[in-house]
Design an enzyme around this catalytic site. Structure first.
Site, PDB file in Angstrom:
ATOM      1  N   SER A  39     -56.982  27.456  32.744  1.00 14.81           N
ATOM      2  CA  SER A  39     -55.824  28.088  32.129  1.00 14.81           C
ATOM      3  C   SER A  39     -55.211  29.030  33.156  1.00 14.81           C
ATOM      4  CB  SER A  39     -56.237  28.810  30.843  1.00 14.81           C
ATOM      5  OG  SER A  39     -55.106  29.333  30.171  1.00 14.81           O
TER       6      SER A  39
ATOM      7  N   TYR B 299     -44.461  28.015  31.219  1.00 19.05           N
ATOM      8  CA  TYR B 299     -45.825  28.027  31.762  1.00 19.05           C
ATOM      9  C   TYR B 299     -46.752  28.893  30.918  1.00 19.05           C
ATOM     10  CZ  TYR B 299     -49.557  28.710  35.221  1.00 19.05           C
ATOM     11  OH  TYR B 299     -50.767  28.760  35.877  1.00 19.05           O
TER      12      TYR B 299
ATOM     13  N   LYS C 200     -50.096  27.638  28.900  1.00 22.76           N
ATOM     14  CA  LYS C 200     -51.420  28.172  29.229  1.00 22.76           C
ATOM     15  C   LYS C 200     -51.995  28.990  28.078  1.00 22.76           C
ATOM     16  CE  LYS C 200     -51.984  26.439  33.341  1.00 22.76           C
ATOM     17  NZ  LYS C 200     -53.048  25.450  33.614  1.00 22.76           N
TER      18      LYS C 200
ATOM     19  N   VAL D 212     -53.414  32.161  43.046  1.00 25.87           N
ATOM     20  CA  VAL D 212     -54.333  31.321  43.809  1.00 25.87           C
ATOM     21  C   VAL D 212     -53.640  30.880  45.101  1.00 25.87           C
ATOM     22  CG1 VAL D 212     -55.845  29.306  43.741  1.00 25.87           C
ATOM     23  CG2 VAL D 212     -55.276  30.512  41.624  1.00 25.87           C
TER      24      VAL D 212
END
Length: 243
Positions: A131, A145, A149, A178
């Site tokens: 997630s 988004y 999620k 990330v």
């Protein structure tokens, strides 16, 4: 023709395995000696991982891919990693864009978990969903988004309860920023005219250096392990304390 798994070898299915978190996760399971299937819309999965072409937002493609991966009667681990991101002002989100994000980020995991369930039940396997911090904490300029999620986070928790009598575990990880090409590309598209009263809050939600994909892959490997046998319905945040 794929060889049947040997004694002690798990059958692992990972989506989004041609890049980023999925690629790193596939490498880790491969190095543990597991039989790993890497699902993606394009080739490029790690060496030693069997590539299976699949658009996770297409139910018929998912059903065919899972039938192939479950050819030995079981799937020990399903890692739903594939995802796309969206960024922009709410009023500018087109219906097609919204539908595409929901299809990949929410309906995709739903399709995969539903198709894989008989194979997961056969071996008391487990599911790990990727997630996002956006599924746990409100974020501006990412409505599609965040909606997807947030749905995936709750889908994880709800399904963990429903499948607990079958001894099938369902968990999720929720990363912050990330270090992947996909995230970098989205960052380059930030509009120049964002309201600083909002965008400053967005920047406050991105502390420290980006997370390496292998860090998240290691968490997925742990959640899928016997050592994590008592963990189900967990949503683990990797966000520097943001949430």
């Amino acid at each position: 023709m794929t060889s049947a798994p040997t004694d002690g070898q798990r059958v692992v299915v990972i989506t989004g395995a041609a890049s980023g978190i999925g690629f790193a996760t596939a490498e880790l399971f491969r190095d543990l000696g597991d039989l790993v299937f890497g699902l993606d819309i394009q080739p490029g999965v790690p060496e030693g991982v069997e590539f299976v072409e699949c658009n996770v937002g297409d139910k018929s493609a998912v059903d065919a891919a899972i039938a192939h991966c479950g050819q030995f009667g079981r799937i020990d681990v399903l890692a739903n990693v594939a995802g796309i991101v969206q960024f922009g002002r709410f009023e500018g989100i087109e219906e097609a864009e919204f539908d595409r994000v929901i299809a990949v980020d929410l309906k995709g995991p739903f399709f995969l978990m539903q198709a894989a369930l008989p194979f997961l039940k056969a071996c008391r396997g487990n599911i790990v969903n990727v997630s996002s911090v956006a599924g746990n904490k409100a974020q501006p300029y990412a409505m599609a988004y965040a909606s997807a999620k947030g749905g995936l986070t709750m889908l994880t928790k709800s399904l963990a309860l429903e499948l607990s009598p079958d001894r099938v575990r369902v968990n999720a990880i929720c990363p912050g920023t990330v270090d992947t090409p996909l995230v970098a590309k989205v960052a380059e598209t930030y509009p120049d005219d964002l309201d600083p009263r909002v965008s400053d809050r967005l920047m406050m939600m991105l502390p420290g250096r980006p997370i390496a994909p292998a860090e998240l892959g290691s968490a997925i490997v742990y959640l899928a392990s016997k050592e994590a046998r008592m963990i189900t319905g967990a949503v683990l945040a990797f966000d520097g304390g943001m949430t």
